[in-house]
Design a protein around this motif. Structure first.
Motif, mmCIF file in Angstrom:
data_model
loop_
_atom_site.group_PDB
_atom_site.id
_atom_site.type_symbol
_atom_site.label_atom_id
_atom_site.label_comp_id
_atom_site.label_asym_id
_atom_site.label_seq_id
_atom_site.Cartn_x
_atom_site.Cartn_y
_atom_site.Cartn_z
ATOM 1 N N ALA A 126 -17.933 4.586 -21.590
ATOM 2 C CA ALA A 126 -17.224 3.356 -21.931
ATOM 3 C C ALA A 126 -16.547 3.437 -23.285
ATOM 4 N N TYR A 127 -17.236 3.998 -24.265
ATOM 5 C CA TYR A 127 -16.761 3.899 -25.644
ATOM 6 C C TYR A 127 -16.099 5.173 -26.179
ATOM 7 N N ARG A 128 -16.521 6.349 -25.696
ATOM 8 C CA ARG A 128 -15.934 7.598 -26.177
ATOM 9 C C ARG A 128 -15.689 8.549 -25.008
ATOM 10 N N PRO A 129 -14.863 8.149 -24.057
ATOM 11 C CA PRO A 129 -14.583 9.044 -22.924
ATOM 12 C C PRO A 129 -13.839 10.288 -23.390
ATOM 13 N N LYS A 130 -13.976 11.353 -22.618
ATOM 14 C CA LYS A 130 -13.328 12.620 -22.940
ATOM 15 C C LYS A 130 -12.200 12.894 -21.947
ATOM 16 N N ALA A 131 -11.191 13.636 -22.410
ATOM 17 C CA ALA A 131 -10.095 14.058 -21.537
ATOM 18 C C ALA A 131 -10.256 15.533 -21.194
ATOM 19 N N ARG A 132 -9.818 15.927 -20.016
ATOM 20 C CA ARG A 132 -9.937 17.312 -19.563
ATOM 21 C C ARG A 132 -8.679 18.106 -19.942
ATOM 22 N N LEU A 133 -8.397 18.123 -21.244
ATOM 23 C CA LEU A 133 -7.155 18.737 -21.706
ATOM 24 C C LEU A 133 -7.127 20.242 -21.452
ATOM 25 N N LYS A 134 -8.176 20.941 -21.838
ATOM 26 C CA LYS A 134 -8.199 22.391 -21.662
ATOM 27 C C LYS A 134 -8.076 22.764 -20.189
ATOM 28 N N LEU A 135 -8.748 22.019 -19.325
ATOM 29 C CA LEU A 135 -8.662 22.277 -17.887
ATOM 30 C C LEU A 135 -7.242 22.078 -17.385
ATOM 31 N N GLY A 136 -6.616 20.964 -17.759
ATOM 32 C CA GLY A 136 -5.259 20.701 -17.296
ATOM 33 C C GLY A 136 -4.281 21.787 -17.705
ATOM 34 N N MET A 137 -4.404 22.269 -18.933
ATOM 35 C CA MET A 137 -3.513 23.313 -19.412
ATOM 36 C C MET A 137 -3.733 24.617 -18.652
ATOM 37 N N LEU A 138 -4.989 24.915 -18.312
ATOM 38 C CA LEU A 138 -5.271 26.123 -17.528
ATOM 39 C C LEU A 138 -4.721 26.006 -16.103
ATOM 40 N N LEU A 139 -4.892 24.836 -15.500
ATOM 41 C CA LEU A 139 -4.409 24.643 -14.131
ATOM 42 C C LEU A 139 -2.898 24.813 -14.038
ATOM 43 N N SER A 140 -2.193 24.372 -15.060
ATOM 44 C CA SER A 140 -0.725 24.454 -15.015
ATOM 45 C C SER A 140 -0.220 25.902 -15.050
ATOM 46 N N GLU A 141 -1.084 26.823 -15.450
ATOM 47 C CA GLU A 141 -0.696 28.227 -15.510
ATOM 48 C C GLU A 141 -0.903 28.950 -14.179
ATOM 49 N N LEU A 142 -1.507 28.275 -13.205
ATOM 50 C CA LEU A 142 -1.823 28.899 -11.920
ATOM 51 C C LEU A 142 -0.859 28.413 -10.846
ATOM 52 N N CYS A 223 -13.167 27.606 -14.802
ATOM 53 C CA CYS A 223 -13.905 26.403 -15.187
ATOM 54 C C CYS A 223 -15.308 26.742 -15.674
ATOM 55 N N ASN A 224 -15.921 27.741 -15.079
ATOM 56 C CA ASN A 224 -17.228 28.179 -15.566
ATOM 57 C C ASN A 224 -17.134 28.681 -17.006
ATOM 58 N N LYS A 225 -16.039 29.356 -17.328
ATOM 59 C CA LYS A 225 -15.863 29.890 -18.679
ATOM 60 C C LYS A 225 -15.704 28.788 -19.723
ATOM 61 N N ILE A 226 -15.085 27.668 -19.346
ATOM 62 C CA ILE A 226 -14.881 26.588 -20.319
ATOM 63 C C ILE A 226 -15.931 25.476 -20.172
ATOM 64 N N GLY A 227 -16.900 25.696 -19.293
ATOM 65 C CA GLY A 227 -18.001 24.753 -19.158
ATOM 66 C C GLY A 227 -17.657 23.455 -18.470
ATOM 67 N N VAL A 228 -16.755 23.501 -17.495
ATOM 68 C CA VAL A 228 -16.351 22.298 -16.759
ATOM 69 C C VAL A 228 -16.750 22.444 -15.291
ATOM 70 N N ARG A 229 -17.465 21.465 -14.788
ATOM 71 C CA ARG A 229 -17.824 21.460 -13.375
ATOM 72 C C ARG A 229 -16.621 21.055 -12.535
ATOM 73 N N VAL A 230 -16.358 21.797 -11.475
ATOM 74 C CA VAL A 230 -15.315 21.412 -10.524
ATOM 75 C C VAL A 230 -15.906 21.465 -9.114
ATOM 76 N N THR A 231 -15.451 20.541 -8.276
ATOM 77 C CA THR A 231 -15.995 20.410 -6.930
ATOM 78 C C THR A 231 -14.869 20.207 -5.938
ATOM 79 N N VAL A 232 -14.908 20.938 -4.838
ATOM 80 C CA VAL A 232 -13.976 20.685 -3.740
ATOM 81 C C VAL A 232 -14.509 19.499 -2.945
#
Length: 263
Positions: A126-142, A223-232
């Motif tokens: 609620a008060y300090r949400p995080k953005a998935r900036l690093k993930l988004g930048m990586l996805l755009s390269e694929l 995503c494992n390298k940057i510590g972000v969980r992703v799910t299909v």
């Protein structure tokens, strides 16, 4: 935390496009009743966000009004933007992180819900949400990643936005939607449907994206390298609309969440 939330919403929009934020402009209109300490706290929240996500604060404007109004504008750059209209039949539908925390937080804050033993992640949502900036930048390269959108308007709303923009049919496996354990516990304590918290709450700054099946292993490894969980959570077919796949087969997914300019 108003300043942080304002800035992070802009960072998340850029993350969904695969863009790196450069600078931020902010306009603040305040009443005479708002004290200087509160004004400085708003700007501190923006400054904290700028430090964490690496953008400059270019300036803006401050003025007086009958009510407090704050808005921001952020500029970013990317070589390959990701759009919501790039979804293709045959794509997988994937999502980052876990859902339901923000829905639990808003219920607790706005409706006086019963808290659970560990509210830390619910408060942070609620008060300090995080953005998935690093993930988004990586996805755009694929090249195998075809589209993306953030979940600031809620998962169900974002799925429908993708389906409409791309003129395709999205099928989401109900049991595959990742719901945070704290959201499950909070839902149980307050007799709420955890799936509704995950689908319709909004203000979730995770990324929803589609990709070729052949690209999934590469995305998962990154995503494992940057510590972000992703799910299909589903797949794309020819057709139109959004459907949940559950024990009883397919059923249309109702579009809820935040809708701008709705009466």
């Amino acid at each position: 935390e108003f300043g942080w939330r304002l800035a992070i919403s802009c960072v998340s929009d850029l993350a969904a496009k695969g863009a790196r934020p450069l600078g931020f402009l902010v306009s603040l209109n305040v009443t005479r009743r708002l004290d200087m300490k509160s004004i400085l706290e708003i700007y501190k929240g923006i400054a904290d966000c700028a430090k964490e996500y690496g953008f400059d604060i270019w300036g803006g404007d401050i003025g007086e009004s009958k009510e407090v109004v704050i808005d921001g504008f952020m500029v970013g750059v990317t070589k390959r933007p990701l759009w919501r209209n790039g979804v293709r039949p045959g794509d997988l539908i994937a999502i980052s992180g876990e859902l339901g925390l923000t829905g639990a937080a808003f219920h607790y804050i706005l409706q006086g819900g019963t808290g659970i033993s560990d509210m830390r992640r619910i408060y942070e949502a609620a008060y300090r949400p995080k953005a998935r900036l690093k993930l988004g930048m990586l996805l755009s390269e694929l090249d195998g990643v075809h589209s993306a959108i953030d979940l600031s308007d809620g998962l169900s709303r974002s799925l429908h936005e993708m389906a409409r923009a791309s003129n395709v049919k999205l099928i989401v496996r109900e049991r595959a939607i990742p719901i945070a354990k704290e959201a499950l516990e909070y839902a149980k304590a307050n007799s709420l449907d955890p799936l509704s918290l995950a689908l319709h709450a909004g203000e979730e700054y995770e990324l929803l994206f589609t990709l070729e099946p052949s690209c999934w292993k590469q995305v998962r490894d990154l995503c494992n390298k940057i510590g972000v969980r992703v799910t299909v959570i589903g797949y794309v077919e020819k057709g139109y609309g959004v459907y949940l796949e559950g024990k009883e087969g397919l059923r249309p997914l109702e579009e809820k969440g935040w809708i701008h300019l709705r009466e």
